[in-house]
Design a protein around this motif. Structure first.
Motif, PDB file in Angstrom:
ATOM      1  N   PHE A 129       2.626   1.877   7.502  1.00 52.09           N
ATOM      2  CA  PHE A 129       1.350   2.317   6.929  1.00 52.09           C
ATOM      3  C   PHE A 129       0.251   1.283   7.209  1.00 52.09           C
ATOM      4  O   PHE A 129      -0.845   1.613   7.661  1.00 52.09           O
ATOM      5  N   GLU A 130       0.586   0.032   6.990  1.00 49.19           N
ATOM      6  CA  GLU A 130      -0.401  -1.037   7.215  1.00 49.19           C
ATOM      7  C   GLU A 130      -0.792  -1.108   8.691  1.00 49.19           C
ATOM      8  O   GLU A 130      -1.977  -1.293   9.027  1.00 49.19           O
ATOM      9  N   SER A 131       0.177  -0.947   9.588  1.00 50.25           N
ATOM     10  CA  SER A 131      -0.118  -0.947  11.028  1.00 50.25           C
ATOM     11  C   SER A 131      -1.086   0.181  11.380  1.00 50.25           C
ATOM     12  O   SER A 131      -2.005   0.012  12.188  1.00 50.25           O
ATOM     13  N   GLN A 132      -0.871   1.338  10.758  1.00 55.23           N
ATOM     14  CA  GLN A 132      -1.716   2.497  11.061  1.00 55.23           C
ATOM     15  C   GLN A 132      -3.116   2.356  10.461  1.00 55.23           C
ATOM     16  O   GLN A 132      -4.102   2.803  11.058  1.00 55.23           O
ATOM     17  N   LEU A 133      -3.210   1.699   9.317  1.00 54.35           N
ATOM     18  CA  LEU A 133      -4.533   1.414   8.748  1.00 54.35           C
ATOM     19  C   LEU A 133      -5.325   0.515   9.700  1.00 54.35           C
ATOM     20  O   LEU A 133      -6.531   0.701   9.895  1.00 54.35           O
TER      21      LEU A 133
ATOM     22  N   TYR B 145      -3.519  -0.823   0.897  1.00 59.47           N
ATOM     23  CA  TYR B 145      -4.900  -0.749   1.402  1.00 59.47           C
ATOM     24  C   TYR B 145      -5.642  -2.053   1.100  1.00 59.47           C
ATOM     25  O   TYR B 145      -6.283  -2.636   1.974  1.00 59.47           O
ATOM     26  N   LYS B 146      -5.530  -2.516  -0.152  1.00 51.73           N
ATOM     27  CA  LYS B 146      -6.210  -3.758  -0.548  1.00 51.73           C
ATOM     28  C   LYS B 146      -5.662  -4.947   0.235  1.00 51.73           C
ATOM     29  O   LYS B 146      -6.406  -5.786   0.733  1.00 51.73           O
ATOM     30  N   LYS B 147      -4.343  -5.004   0.356  1.00 48.43           N
ATOM     31  CA  LYS B 147      -3.692  -6.109   1.059  1.00 48.43           C
ATOM     32  C   LYS B 147      -4.095  -6.140   2.534  1.00 48.43           C
ATOM     33  O   LYS B 147      -4.257  -7.203   3.129  1.00 48.43           O
ATOM     34  N   SER B 148      -4.296  -4.966   3.125  1.00 49.93           N
ATOM     35  CA  SER B 148      -4.601  -4.886   4.561  1.00 49.93           C
ATOM     36  C   SER B 148      -5.983  -5.432   4.882  1.00 49.93           C
ATOM     37  O   SER B 148      -6.238  -5.854   6.010  1.00 49.93           O
ATOM     38  N   GLY B 149      -6.880  -5.391   3.880  1.00 48.73           N
ATOM     39  CA  GLY B 149      -8.235  -5.909   4.097  1.00 48.73           C
ATOM     40  C   GLY B 149      -9.123  -5.021   4.952  1.00 48.73           C
ATOM     41  O   GLY B 149     -10.223  -5.412   5.325  1.00 48.73           O
ATOM     42  N   VAL B 150      -8.645  -3.809   5.280  1.00 49.65           N
ATOM     43  CA  VAL B 150      -9.462  -2.905   6.102  1.00 49.65           C
ATOM     44  C   VAL B 150     -10.471  -2.161   5.229  1.00 49.65           C
ATOM     45  O   VAL B 150     -10.380  -2.166   4.004  1.00 49.65           O
ATOM     46  N   SER B 151     -11.420  -1.545   5.894  1.00 46.42           N
ATOM     47  CA  SER B 151     -12.374  -0.706   5.188  1.00 46.42           C
ATOM     48  C   SER B 151     -12.479   0.607   5.950  1.00 46.42           C
ATOM     49  O   SER B 151     -13.269   0.727   6.888  1.00 46.42           O
ATOM     50  N   VAL B 152     -11.619   1.551   5.608  1.00 45.94           N
ATOM     51  CA  VAL B 152     -11.661   2.869   6.252  1.00 45.94           C
ATOM     52  C   VAL B 152     -11.756   3.935   5.172  1.00 45.94           C
ATOM     53  O   VAL B 152     -11.331   3.721   4.036  1.00 45.94           O
ATOM     54  N   LYS B 153     -12.311   5.072   5.532  1.00 43.64           N
ATOM     55  CA  LYS B 153     -12.382   6.201   4.590  1.00 43.64           C
ATOM     56  C   LYS B 153     -10.980   6.777   4.436  1.00 43.64           C
ATOM     57  O   LYS B 153     -10.249   6.912   5.424  1.00 43.64           O
ATOM     58  N   MET B 154     -10.604   7.126   3.198  1.00 45.66           N
ATOM     59  CA  MET B 154      -9.278   7.696   2.958  1.00 45.66           C
ATOM     60  C   MET B 154      -9.408   9.049   2.272  1.00 45.66           C
ATOM     61  O   MET B 154     -10.130   9.194   1.278  1.00 45.66           O
ATOM     62  N   ILE B 155      -8.703  10.044   2.832  1.00 44.13           N
ATOM     63  CA  ILE B 155      -8.666  11.391   2.270  1.00 44.13           C
ATOM     64  C   ILE B 155      -7.235  11.665   1.828  1.00 44.13           C
ATOM     65  O   ILE B 155      -6.308  11.627   2.650  1.00 44.13           O
ATOM     66  N   PHE B 156      -7.040  11.925   0.542  1.00 41.34           N
ATOM     67  CA  PHE B 156      -5.701  12.196   0.006  1.00 41.34           C
ATOM     68  C   PHE B 156      -5.415  13.689   0.114  1.00 41.34           C
ATOM     69  O   PHE B 156      -5.964  14.501  -0.616  1.00 41.34           O
ATOM     70  N   HIS B 157      -4.521  14.011   1.056  1.00 41.93           N
ATOM     71  CA  HIS B 157      -4.164  15.396   1.365  1.00 41.93           C
ATOM     72  C   HIS B 157      -3.325  16.002   0.232  1.00 41.93           C
ATOM     73  O   HIS B 157      -2.451  15.351  -0.322  1.00 41.93           O
ATOM     74  N   GLY B 158      -3.619  17.274  -0.123  1.00 39.51           N
ATOM     75  CA  GLY B 158      -2.828  17.996  -1.124  1.00 39.51           C
ATOM     76  C   GLY B 158      -2.698  17.233  -2.428  1.00 39.51           C
ATOM     77  O   GLY B 158      -1.597  17.088  -2.959  1.00 39.51           O
ATOM     78  N   PHE B 159      -3.819  16.759  -2.963  1.00 41.30           N
ATOM     79  CA  PHE B 159      -3.773  15.887  -4.140  1.00 41.30           C
ATOM     80  C   PHE B 159      -3.159  16.595  -5.345  1.00 41.30           C
ATOM     81  O   PHE B 159      -3.554  17.694  -5.702  1.00 41.30           O
TER      82      PHE B 159
ATOM     83  N   THR C 270       3.314   7.699  -5.046  1.00 41.20           N
ATOM     84  CA  THR C 270       3.015   6.380  -4.465  1.00 41.20           C
ATOM     85  C   THR C 270       1.528   6.031  -4.522  1.00 41.20           C
ATOM     86  O   THR C 270       1.087   5.157  -3.770  1.00 41.20           O
ATOM     87  N   TYR C 271       0.754   6.673  -5.368  1.00 38.46           N
ATOM     88  CA  TYR C 271      -0.689   6.377  -5.371  1.00 38.46           C
ATOM     89  C   TYR C 271      -0.986   4.886  -5.593  1.00 38.46           C
ATOM     90  O   TYR C 271      -1.767   4.296  -4.839  1.00 38.46           O
ATOM     91  N   PRO C 272      -0.361   4.219  -6.581  1.00 38.60           N
ATOM     92  CA  PRO C 272      -0.637   2.785  -6.770  1.00 38.60           C
ATOM     93  C   PRO C 272      -0.212   1.953  -5.554  1.00 38.60           C
ATOM     94  O   PRO C 272      -0.893   0.987  -5.185  1.00 38.60           O
ATOM     95  N   ASP C 273       0.920   2.324  -4.927  1.00 37.46           N
ATOM     96  CA  ASP C 273       1.409   1.589  -3.752  1.00 37.46           C
ATOM     97  C   ASP C 273       0.424   1.707  -2.588  1.00 37.46           C
ATOM     98  O   ASP C 273       0.182   0.737  -1.862  1.00 37.46           O
ATOM     99  N   ILE C 274      -0.124   2.897  -2.417  1.00 36.89           N
ATOM    100  CA  ILE C 274      -1.083   3.128  -1.320  1.00 36.89           C
ATOM    101  C   ILE C 274      -2.305   2.236  -1.515  1.00 36.89           C
ATOM    102  O   ILE C 274      -2.768   1.591  -0.571  1.00 36.89           O
ATOM    103  N   VAL C 275      -2.809   2.191  -2.744  1.00 34.43           N
ATOM    104  CA  VAL C 275      -3.987   1.366  -3.040  1.00 34.43           C
ATOM    105  C   VAL C 275      -3.649  -0.114  -2.821  1.00 34.43           C
ATOM    106  O   VAL C 275      -4.447  -0.870  -2.269  1.00 34.43           O
ATOM    107  N   GLU C 276      -2.439  -0.509  -3.220  1.00 33.35           N
ATOM    108  CA  GLU C 276      -1.996  -1.909  -3.061  1.00 33.35           C
ATOM    109  C   GLU C 276      -1.962  -2.302  -1.578  1.00 33.35           C
ATOM    110  O   GLU C 276      -2.471  -3.359  -1.188  1.00 33.35           O
TER     111      GLU C 276
END
Length: 210
Positions: free
Chosen positions: A81-85, A110-124, A102-108
């Motif tokens: 996931f981090e590689s793809q971000l 994302y924050k750790k990766s330090g990237v700034s990309v738009k995220m769309i959560f499919h089928g929320f 895994t919503y908290p894990d995804i945010v974790e």
């Protein structure tokens, strides 16, 4: 994908492992879905994705994310996931997220990766607290089939969050996107034209003028 009489813009999802053996017509998203991660092929799949991300008709990286309902170890999923971000960030493309418990894990990650990309959560399908947290971080939530199921939680989330953070999708659902817009406008108590107009603006905010 194309614009039809209703000016609907659609994005087709393609598995990274199948790149480039797919029809390049129209807009696509390409990603290594958690279900398809394999130790022996992940490096090649990520190389394929990196190449695909540079193509003009690939307008998003996805579906990517984390899933606790599969056997693939979460640590491996997080690395991929981090590689793809990073690939998304390097190519200035938004990401379409697959998240199962895994919503908290995804945010974790994302924050750790330090990237700034738009995220769309499919089928929320998360609850209102999760929705508020994600929207508060500037992310987008996408809805489709779940608006027709008798899940009060999902309908309440859709009703509550600002249209500025919403997308609508068909995925593999049998109903047309027009029907989904009708349902969305009914829940939001707003005209379909208003919903279309705002979601089109959300599209421009995420994907730019394409």
């Amino acid at each position: 994908s194309n614009k039809d009489a209703d000016s609907i813009i659609s994005i087709r999802n393609v598995f990274a492992g199948n790149y480039p053996a797919w029809d390049s017509e129209g807009y696509v998203s390409v990603g290594l879905h958690p279900w398809h991660i394999k130790m022996e092929t992940r490096k090649q799949d990520l190389e394929n994705l990196n190449h695909a991300a540079q193509q003009n008709n690939v307008i998003a990286i996805g579906e990517i994310g984390l899933d606790r309902a599969i056997e693939t170890p979460l640590d491996l999923q997080k690395k991929v996931f981090e590689s793809q971000l990073a690939i998304a960030a390097n190519n200035n493309k938004p990401v379409i997220i697959h998240a199962v418990r895994t919503y908290p894990d995804i945010v974790e990650v994302y924050k750790k990766s330090g990237v700034s990309v738009k995220m769309i959560f499919h089928g929320f399908t998360g609850n209102i607290q999760t929705a508020k947290q994600l929207v508060g971080k500037g992310f987008y939530l996408s809805f489709g089939e779940n608006l027709f199921q008798d899940i009060k939680k999902t309908v309440a989330v859709f009703k509550h969050i600002p249209i500025e953070h919403i997308f609508l999708e068909t995925d593999e659902y049998k109903k047309s996107i027009v029907k989904i817009y009708e349902r969305g406008s009914e829940i939001k108590k707003t005209a379909i034209e208003n919903l279309k107009s705002q979601i089109h603006q959300n599209f421009l905010n995420c994907f730019g003028a394409i």
